[in-house]
Scaffold this active site. Structure first.
Site: not given
Length: 524
Positions: A10, A110, A226, A272, A329, A364
């Site tokens: 990644g 966001e 999420h 979230r 998530h 997070r």
């Protein structure tokens, strides 16, 4: 040249590999294709305080607040201070982000951010764009060798020091690779759950391997769900980025009522964990929840990945709403590291989601994950390079193909992957309680999960190895979640619904394999 092994392909893995390849041989292992994994799926962008109206201190405050003050504030300071500089360096190297008509970087908003600070690339295809760019850079790095479809199944531990890895190929063959330094970049554990934004291959392999090696783990109970996975006709199609809500989308029920109205001052842009719990409760009451996107102009061009996902999944965008549900998530905890990726096992480093740097706390902040991958991926690589420069260059050891006949204990009979996911989802979801978690723990112990710590698994099949990792990781998470008798951030217990102290970081819960049970190096 010195040998470095990186497990995972990644973003954090590749930025580290590019730095380390300048003076070392770097082997990158991925159990699937190099185009698999979570980094490619990242729809949201990367958060960085680069605008003159923003500042690292504001970003730090937002990160600590979203993390319920469970964060390591010094690590957060490192993240938000170094982040803008490192992002700008990649822009100078040729990485491009979306711009406004006047040529300025287009910054998005966001949830839980106080400023517009999210950089996107290709609208909602930031992960794909950045990973494509990084992979293009690999062509200019002759010292990087990527091994696709070759799973790292365990770490080589000799007298408490990590000296490489054992791998298994698709044909079942097993190889031992030696290295001066090994870096785990295996991602989190979303694949343990039935509904997840993660690539299905992300099942906690790195957590299980590090635990077996004796590494210190922490904060495993904090798993972020999420709020907006796209679900149509009982099938999860993928993720609807939080950027949609940042640009005006609203969460509504079937009657058009805004479900976050009166719940939180930030409404749809609340943290979230708050939004996910509201959606879960409303869904359990029999409501279907939607994202109302009718206010977003040019949706098709601004969010092309989500648009394609909806069209291909049979959702009519003309109705202006997208059906959503919650899903696992991001893992905030993981392998404990210092500010340079060092774990408690000499020779072993960890970066990306598998690492518990402490920057995310209990929850997070949106778009801090790619920032963490970049900042700590590079910091770790730079630290490793400095240390290797002081190390005598040992004689390189060629890979050793192993004769696996008769090695290890007989292959255990383990539950199906789908059953593991079902039971984990029921007990470790967005809301938890002691009864359901203890029931899961008992079920896990019925499979002698502690005995699955044995490193002698070379003769096992891929599927058995992966299921054993799933069981071990689920067991570790469950033990951590039972230990935290409070609700904080992404860890919400219905039997302990209040935080013990909303303004204190709360106790750290560590897990480490006991020294008396620490495994010895595999005898071959």
């Amino acid at each position: 040249m010195r040998e470095v092994i990186i497990v995972g392909a990644g973003m954090s893995a590749l930025v580290a590999a590019i730095i380390l390849s300048k003076e070392n041989n770097v082997k990158v292992f991925t159990k699937g294709k190099k185009t698999d994994g979570n980094s490619w799926r990242a729809q949201g962008g990367i958060a960085a305080a680069i605008h003159k109206a923003d500042s690292p201190s504001l970003h730090l405050t937002d990160t600590l607040t979203a993390g319920c003050f469970h964060n390591d504030s010094q690590m957060v300071s490192t993240l938000v201070t170094e982040g803008p500089k490192r992002v700008m360096q990649w822009i100078l190297h040729g990485m491009t982000f979306d711009q406004k008509s006047n040529g300025e970087l287009a910054l998005g908003m966001e949830g839980a951010h106080s400023k517009r600070r999210i950089l996107h690339a290709g609208g909602d295809r930031t992960g794909t764009q950045w990973m494509s760019f990084l992979n293009s850079q690999l062509r200019h790095q002759p010292n990087i060798h990527v091994f696709e479809n070759e799973s790292v199944i365990d770490l080589v531990i000799d007298n408490g020091i990590c000296k490489g890895v054992y791998t298994k190929r698709k044909d079942g063959g097993t190889t031992k690779y030696s290295a001066h330094v090994t870096v785990l970049a295996t991602g989190g554990c979303g694949g343990l759950f039935e509904a997840t934004t993660n690539d299905p291959s992300i099942i906690g392999d790195g957590i299980a391997m590090a635990y077996r090696a004796g590494a210190l783990l922490s904060d495993l109970e904090f798993i972020q769900f999420h709020p907006t996975l796209i679900k149509h006709k009982e099938k999860v199609l993928g993720l609807a980025s939080e950027a949609l809500r940042g640009e005006g989308a609203r969460l509504i029920d079937s009657n058009g009522n805004e479900i976050m109205d009166g719940v939180h001052p930030s409404k749809d842009l609340a943290p979230r964990d708050v939004v996910a719990r509201v959606i879960e409760r409303r869904t359990m009451e029999g409501n279907q929840i939607y994202l109302d996107i009718s206010s977003i102009a040019n949706f098709e061009t601004r969010f092309p990945a989500i648009f394609d996902m909806c069209v291909n999944g049979g959702i009519s965008i003309s109705e202006g709403r997208i059906p959503v549900t919650i899903g696992a998530h991001f893992l905030m905890g993981g392998i404990v590291t210092d500010a340079f990726g060092k774990t408690t096992v000499p020779g072993l480093f960890a970066i990306g989601e598998v690492a518990r740097t402490g920057v995310h706390g209990a929850n997070r902040l949106a778009s801090n994950s790619l920032l963490e991958a970049l900042v700590f991926g590079e910091r770790t690589a730079e630290k490793i390079q400095r240390e290797l420069e002081k190390t005598a260059n040992w004689k390189s050891m060629n890979p050793l193909k192993l004769n696996q006949n008769g090695i290890g204990k007989p292959e255990p009979v383990l539950p199906e992957r789908s059953e593991i996911q079902q039971r984990v989802s029921q007990a470790l979801g967005v809301e938890r309680n002691e009864h359901s978690m203890k029931r899961l723990l008992k079920w896990l112990m019925d499979y002698d999960v502690e005995k699955l710590e044995s490193n002698k698994r070379i003769s096992w099949t891929h599927e058995t190895i992966e299921r054993s990792n799933m069981l071990i990781t689920a067991w570790l998470i469950t033990k951590s979640a039972l230990e935290r008798k409070e609700s904080r951030g992404a860890h919400y217990r219905t039997d302990y619904p209040a935080s013990k102290n909303a303004y204190a970081c709360g106790k750290q819960i560590f897990i480490q394999r006991s020294k008396e049970n620490k495994r010895e190096s595999m005898k071959l």
